[in-house]
Design a protein around this motif. Sequence first.
Motif, PDB file in Angstrom:
ATOM      1  N   ASN A 133      -0.029   1.809  -8.979  1.00 42.58           N
ATOM      2  CA  ASN A 133       1.412   1.662  -8.843  1.00 42.58           C
ATOM      3  C   ASN A 133       1.785   0.354  -8.188  1.00 42.58           C
ATOM      4  O   ASN A 133       2.930  -0.089  -8.285  1.00 42.58           O
ATOM      5  CB  ASN A 133       1.980   2.817  -8.015  1.00 42.58           C
ATOM      6  N   ALA A 134       0.847  -0.255  -7.484  1.00 41.59           N
ATOM      7  CA  ALA A 134       1.147  -1.519  -6.817  1.00 41.59           C
ATOM      8  C   ALA A 134       1.548  -2.588  -7.820  1.00 41.59           C
ATOM      9  O   ALA A 134       2.233  -3.544  -7.471  1.00 41.59           O
ATOM     10  CB  ALA A 134      -0.055  -1.988  -6.003  1.00 41.59           C
ATOM     11  N   VAL A 141      23.123  -0.982  -9.827  1.00 37.43           N
ATOM     12  CA  VAL A 141      22.380   0.039 -10.552  1.00 37.43           C
ATOM     13  C   VAL A 141      21.666   0.909  -9.527  1.00 37.43           C
ATOM     14  O   VAL A 141      21.118   0.395  -8.543  1.00 37.43           O
ATOM     15  CB  VAL A 141      21.346  -0.579 -11.528  1.00 37.43           C
ATOM     16  N   TYR A 142      21.679   2.205  -9.753  1.00 37.12           N
ATOM     17  CA  TYR A 142      21.002   3.136  -8.857  1.00 37.12           C
ATOM     18  C   TYR A 142      19.798   3.741  -9.561  1.00 37.12           C
ATOM     19  O   TYR A 142      19.839   4.024 -10.759  1.00 37.12           O
ATOM     20  CB  TYR A 142      21.955   4.245  -8.409  1.00 37.12           C
ATOM     21  N   ALA A 143      18.724   3.927  -8.817  1.00 35.86           N
ATOM     22  CA  ALA A 143      17.499   4.482  -9.385  1.00 35.86           C
ATOM     23  C   ALA A 143      16.886   5.487  -8.410  1.00 35.86           C
ATOM     24  O   ALA A 143      17.089   5.394  -7.200  1.00 35.86           O
ATOM     25  CB  ALA A 143      16.496   3.380  -9.703  1.00 35.86           C
ATOM     26  N   ASN A 144      16.150   6.434  -8.959  1.00 32.29           N
ATOM     27  CA  ASN A 144      15.399   7.394  -8.152  1.00 32.29           C
ATOM     28  C   ASN A 144      13.936   7.287  -8.518  1.00 32.29           C
ATOM     29  O   ASN A 144      13.585   7.233  -9.697  1.00 32.29           O
ATOM     30  CB  ASN A 144      15.899   8.814  -8.391  1.00 32.29           C
ATOM     31  N   TYR A 145      13.062   7.235  -7.512  1.00 31.04           N
ATOM     32  CA  TYR A 145      11.623   7.131  -7.709  1.00 31.04           C
ATOM     33  C   TYR A 145      10.914   8.331  -7.106  1.00 31.04           C
ATOM     34  O   TYR A 145      11.331   8.855  -6.065  1.00 31.04           O
ATOM     35  CB  TYR A 145      11.075   5.878  -7.012  1.00 31.04           C
ATOM     36  N   ILE A 146       9.825   8.737  -7.734  1.00 31.97           N
ATOM     37  CA  ILE A 146       8.898   9.718  -7.172  1.00 31.97           C
ATOM     38  C   ILE A 146       7.493   9.161  -7.366  1.00 31.97           C
ATOM     39  O   ILE A 146       7.122   8.761  -8.475  1.00 31.97           O
ATOM     40  CB  ILE A 146       9.012  11.087  -7.845  1.00 31.97           C
ATOM     41  N   ILE A 147       6.725   9.111  -6.285  1.00 32.87           N
ATOM     42  CA  ILE A 147       5.355   8.595  -6.347  1.00 32.87           C
ATOM     43  C   ILE A 147       4.406   9.654  -5.815  1.00 32.87           C
ATOM     44  O   ILE A 147       4.660  10.276  -4.791  1.00 32.87           O
ATOM     45  CB  ILE A 147       5.216   7.309  -5.508  1.00 32.87           C
ATOM     46  N   ASN A 148       3.325   9.876  -6.530  1.00 34.47           N
ATOM     47  CA  ASN A 148       2.270  10.766  -6.054  1.00 34.47           C
ATOM     48  C   ASN A 148       0.927  10.143  -6.433  1.00 34.47           C
ATOM     49  O   ASN A 148       0.450  10.287  -7.556  1.00 34.47           O
ATOM     50  CB  ASN A 148       2.405  12.162  -6.656  1.00 34.47           C
ATOM     51  N   ASN A 149       0.361   9.438  -5.471  1.00 29.91           N
ATOM     52  CA  ASN A 149      -0.878   8.704  -5.711  1.00 29.91           C
ATOM     53  C   ASN A 149      -0.648   7.705  -6.842  1.00 29.91           C
ATOM     54  O   ASN A 149       0.163   6.808  -6.713  1.00 29.91           O
ATOM     55  CB  ASN A 149      -2.035   9.655  -6.008  1.00 29.91           C
ATOM     56  N   LYS A 203       0.817  -1.208   0.000  1.00 29.99           N
ATOM     57  CA  LYS A 203       0.000   0.000   0.000  1.00 29.99           C
ATOM     58  C   LYS A 203       0.856   1.266   0.000  1.00 29.99           C
ATOM     59  O   LYS A 203       0.421   2.316  -0.478  1.00 29.99           O
ATOM     60  CB  LYS A 203      -0.930  -0.003   1.213  1.00 29.99           C
ATOM     61  N   VAL A 204       2.079   1.164   0.517  1.00 29.00           N
ATOM     62  CA  VAL A 204       2.990   2.308   0.481  1.00 29.00           C
ATOM     63  C   VAL A 204       3.167   2.794  -0.943  1.00 29.00           C
ATOM     64  O   VAL A 204       3.147   3.995  -1.229  1.00 29.00           O
ATOM     65  CB  VAL A 204       4.369   1.925   1.084  1.00 29.00           C
ATOM     66  N   PHE A 205       3.323   1.872  -1.875  1.00 31.18           N
ATOM     67  CA  PHE A 205       3.549   2.237  -3.267  1.00 31.18           C
ATOM     68  C   PHE A 205       2.249   2.541  -3.997  1.00 31.18           C
ATOM     69  O   PHE A 205       2.230   3.264  -4.987  1.00 31.18           O
ATOM     70  CB  PHE A 205       4.272   1.106  -3.990  1.00 31.18           C
ATOM     71  N   SER A 238       0.818   6.315  -1.799  1.00 33.35           N
ATOM     72  CA  SER A 238       1.611   7.388  -1.208  1.00 33.35           C
ATOM     73  C   SER A 238       1.547   8.649  -2.061  1.00 33.35           C
ATOM     74  O   SER A 238       1.398   8.587  -3.284  1.00 33.35           O
ATOM     75  CB  SER A 238       3.079   6.953  -1.064  1.00 33.35           C
ATOM     76  N   ARG A 239       1.677   9.799  -1.396  1.00 34.06           N
ATOM     77  CA  ARG A 239       1.689  11.081  -2.094  1.00 34.06           C
ATOM     78  C   ARG A 239       2.955  11.832  -1.740  1.00 34.06           C
ATOM     79  O   ARG A 239       3.420  11.796  -0.606  1.00 34.06           O
ATOM     80  CB  ARG A 239       0.457  11.903  -1.705  1.00 34.06           C
ATOM     81  N   TYR A 240       3.498  12.508  -2.739  1.00 32.55           N
ATOM     82  CA  TYR A 240       4.688  13.346  -2.552  1.00 32.55           C
ATOM     83  C   TYR A 240       5.841  12.558  -1.933  1.00 32.55           C
ATOM     84  O   TYR A 240       6.548  13.049  -1.062  1.00 32.55           O
ATOM     85  CB  TYR A 240       4.362  14.564  -1.675  1.00 32.55           C
TER      86      TYR A 240
END
Length: 273
Positions: free
Chosen positions: A116-117, A69-77, A39-41, A44-46
């Motif tokens: 996103n889940a 490998v490095y990755a950056n994620y941003i999740i907003n709803n 549910k976190v993914f 989640s917002r911002y």
Amino acid sequence: MKQLKKMILVLSYCLVVNLLYAQSYNLDTIKANLYKVNKVFDSSRYLGFDLKLISDTDTLFGKFEHEEVYANYIINNKNIYYKMGDVEYVQTDSFVFNIAASEKMLMMTKDPIASNASLFPLKEFVDSTIKNYQAYYTITMSHGDGNRTINFASTSSDMPYTNFSITFDSISYYPRRLEMTMLGQFDLSEVPDSLKSRVKIKPMHRRITMEFTRYYPVNDLSVFQDNSYVIYDLIKKLYRPVAKYRGYQFMTNGIEGENTDPDAEQAPETSNQ
């Protein structure tokens, strides 16, 4: 490297640690905890976080593999963005954008995922694993340092994973570390024939580790705005890349009235749909 990048959209887990106070738990309790992580993914917002992916194999005949490998994620709803190397993936309310800077390619599709889940499919993974394989795995949960670890250890050599688990924060349920170990066949092409006949070759263990290195709040959500990537020409009724992606190969899928000539004159970038 490409194989490791693909593994970010497939979650199977294993954590090799010294389990403190490990004990068997009711399967419903295990599932309830993992659903909360999922549910976190999903909602989640911002939320931003960095991810380190590591792939290792056993050393055999002096050969082993190690990739990071490095990755950056941003999740907003239900919007999600990630960047891994020079590859970016963006899901807005309307479109999905796949961008490969090294190949100068921008792909735009009209089929965003519903949740996103599905990019972190713990629920589906847990349902199928516990339902179909609970007799073949010893499942434990441990507590320590403010985290919980759920570990699945295979009791059968026929299982695809010998071990997999997830460590997450006991309060927020944010994942901290995910890892899986699987068996793979060793490449014998470089092994001398004299050794092949004298040595019994065992399957090689491959370990995939995902380390969530930090979580942080996101204030700028411009990555989820369509006009950060394309504009809509109201006169010619077609989409074009914005100036940043001028010269990229622009491809679309499922976009009505698509015309993707990147060399055509662009309308002003303010004329977004």
